[in-house]
Scaffold this motif. Structure first.
Motif, PDB file in Angstrom:
ATOM      1  N   HIS A 101       0.832  -1.207   0.000  1.00 16.81           N
ATOM      2  CA  HIS A 101       0.000   0.000   0.000  1.00 16.81           C
ATOM      3  C   HIS A 101       0.869   1.260   0.000  1.00 16.81           C
ATOM      4  O   HIS A 101       0.650   2.181  -0.801  1.00 16.81           O
ATOM      5  CB  HIS A 101      -0.908  -0.014   1.226  1.00 16.81           C
ATOM      6  CG  HIS A 101      -1.770   1.201   1.373  1.00 16.81           C
ATOM      7  ND1 HIS A 101      -2.653   1.606   0.402  1.00 16.81           N
ATOM      8  CD2 HIS A 101      -1.877   2.115   2.390  1.00 16.81           C
ATOM      9  CE1 HIS A 101      -3.276   2.710   0.797  1.00 16.81           C
ATOM     10  NE2 HIS A 101      -2.820   3.039   1.994  1.00 16.81           N
ATOM     11  N   ARG A 135       2.514   1.713  -3.395  1.00 15.08           N
ATOM     12  CA  ARG A 135       1.615   2.272  -4.421  1.00 15.08           C
ATOM     13  C   ARG A 135       1.522   3.786  -4.281  1.00 15.08           C
ATOM     14  O   ARG A 135       1.436   4.510  -5.268  1.00 15.08           O
ATOM     15  CB  ARG A 135       0.218   1.667  -4.300  1.00 15.08           C
ATOM     16  CG  ARG A 135       0.120   0.183  -4.582  1.00 15.08           C
ATOM     17  CD  ARG A 135      -1.333  -0.269  -4.545  1.00 15.08           C
ATOM     18  NE  ARG A 135      -1.436  -1.706  -4.420  1.00 15.08           N
ATOM     19  CZ  ARG A 135      -1.715  -2.355  -3.304  1.00 15.08           C
ATOM     20  NH1 ARG A 135      -1.945  -1.674  -2.186  1.00 15.08           N
ATOM     21  NH2 ARG A 135      -1.791  -3.670  -3.286  1.00 15.08           N
ATOM     22  N   SER A 195      -2.150  -5.221  -8.915  1.00 19.63           N
ATOM     23  CA  SER A 195      -2.228  -3.966  -8.158  1.00 19.63           C
ATOM     24  C   SER A 195      -0.875  -3.326  -7.922  1.00 19.63           C
ATOM     25  O   SER A 195      -0.800  -2.207  -7.411  1.00 19.63           O
ATOM     26  CB  SER A 195      -2.928  -4.206  -6.816  1.00 19.63           C
ATOM     27  OG  SER A 195      -2.083  -4.892  -5.907  1.00 19.63           O
ATOM     28  N   ILE A 225      -6.685   4.079  -4.743  1.00 19.13           N
ATOM     29  CA  ILE A 225      -6.118   2.849  -4.193  1.00 19.13           C
ATOM     30  C   ILE A 225      -7.039   2.251  -3.132  1.00 19.13           C
ATOM     31  O   ILE A 225      -7.300   1.041  -3.124  1.00 19.13           O
ATOM     32  CB  ILE A 225      -4.715   3.127  -3.613  1.00 19.13           C
ATOM     33  CG1 ILE A 225      -3.731   3.478  -4.740  1.00 19.13           C
ATOM     34  CG2 ILE A 225      -4.211   1.926  -2.815  1.00 19.13           C
ATOM     35  CD1 ILE A 225      -2.425   4.064  -4.243  1.00 19.13           C
ATOM     36  N   VAL A 237      -8.449  -0.674  -5.391  1.00 13.33           N
ATOM     37  CA  VAL A 237      -7.505  -1.758  -5.143  1.00 13.33           C
ATOM     38  C   VAL A 237      -7.853  -2.511  -3.863  1.00 13.33           C
ATOM     39  O   VAL A 237      -7.875  -3.741  -3.836  1.00 13.33           O
ATOM     40  CB  VAL A 237      -6.063  -1.220  -5.068  1.00 13.33           C
ATOM     41  CG1 VAL A 237      -5.079  -2.334  -4.703  1.00 13.33           C
ATOM     42  CG2 VAL A 237      -5.655  -0.560  -6.384  1.00 13.33           C
TER      43      VAL A 237
END
Length: 314
Positions: free
Chosen positions: A22, A25, A121, A142, A146
């Motif tokens: 996370h 990203r 992802s 996100i 995602v």
């Protein structure tokens, strides 16, 4: 370890890998993401006594991690790949190197963080595109698309309204568009492995003709820290054959995966004859061949991927 520390570890440690993905990203750097996850867990531990369980531990950690990342992103430039700077190189010649500090480069993500997240992802094209979104839009996209948090959960994480989340998501979707070939192969696919093996063989044998067998006619080639990049198989091969491949044995590539894609740790022979860490190359593999080659010229990344500084010759 105290009883409180043991309870904290038991309830939070299983989310570390997905939180790393996370943070990656959001910030586009595996090394920065590691630091941000560490900060997330430090803040979570300090606040653990006050956690009342009105939300799940997972969403509570994501709230902390997201806001840690947004704070870190506030004063920073976005991370880019060469293709994010300008169009492909028009004239034959060596690629121009960017001056140190002029550009903040995107980094690849080691496969260890992909074990608990969907590969699509963390694909490189998606991460590169996400960096062009404003930070809060990036976070909304996100969290919603995602991670499948609801609009209300996303609003709580970001300290905003559901209306703002829905509006931000709509704008982010419009700006992001389509970012990668639909037929992308998984790194475990036999065809993807064959393409990676062919690319490795071309470098280790210094045989440009092998590249014709693995690159698509519309393939692109880019490498940090260079400003220029190549579009089209002919241009890619010409640059590699002229300026990069050298002689057989100059290169050693060790297969791995990065960003849910086939990849390799890259070593180059130095003046003392040692094969020293050079960087990481990530391939976008499709049924028709390699669509994109992205190399990150940063020896520190090789260690991040768990490989030694010096490789043995074949």
């Amino acid at each position: 370890m105290t009883a409180d520390q043991a309870r904290f570890a038991a309830e939070t440690s299983r989310f570390r890998r997905e939180l790393l993905a996370h943070c990656y990203r959001l910030v586009g750097s595996a090394q920065d993401a590691e630091d941000l996850v560490q900060e997330t867990y430090l803040r979570a531990w300090r606040a653990f006594d006050g956690f009342e369980g009105r939300a799940s531990v997972r969403s509570w950690l994501y709230k902390i991690a997201t806001n840690v990342c947004l704070t870190a992103l506030a004063p920073r430039r976005i991370r880019l790949l060469p293709s994010g700077l300008a169009g492909p190189q028009d004239e034959p010649g060596p690629p121009r190197q960017v001056r140190p500090g002029e550009v903040l480069w995107l980094e690849p993500l080691p496969d260890s963080a992909e074990t608990v997240v969907a590969r699509e992802s963390v694909r490189l094209a998606l991460i590169a595109s996400l960096q062009h979104l404003p930070a809060r839009q990036r976070a909304i996209l996100i969290l919603r698309e995602v991670l499948a948090f609801s609009a209300a959960e996303t609003a709580d994480i970001l300290g905003t309204t559901t209306a703002a989340v829905k509006s931000g998501l709509q704008r982010a979707r419009a700006r992001l568009g389509s970012v990668e070939p639909a037929e992308l192969l998984e790194p475990t696919d036999q065809r993807a492995r064959a393409l990676l093996e062919g690319y490795i063989a071309a470098f280790e044998r210094a045989d440009a003709s092998l590249l014709e067998q693995v690159l698509r006619t519309d393939a692109t080639l880019e490498a940090t820290p260079f400003r220029d990049w190549q579009a089209g198989r002919v241009n890619c091969i010409r640059l590699l054959a002229t300026y990069v491949l050298g002689a057989a044995g100059d290169w050693r590539l060790l297969p791995t995966t990065a960003n849910g894609q086939p990849a390799a740790a890259v070593y180059h022979r130095d003046a003392d004859g040692e094969l020293r860490a050079h960087g990481i190359v990530v391939l976008t593999a499709t049924a028709a061949g390699i669509a994109r080659v992205t190399e990150f010229h940063d020896p520190a990344l090789v260690a991040l991927f768990g490989f030694p500084e010096v490789a043995e010759a074949r």
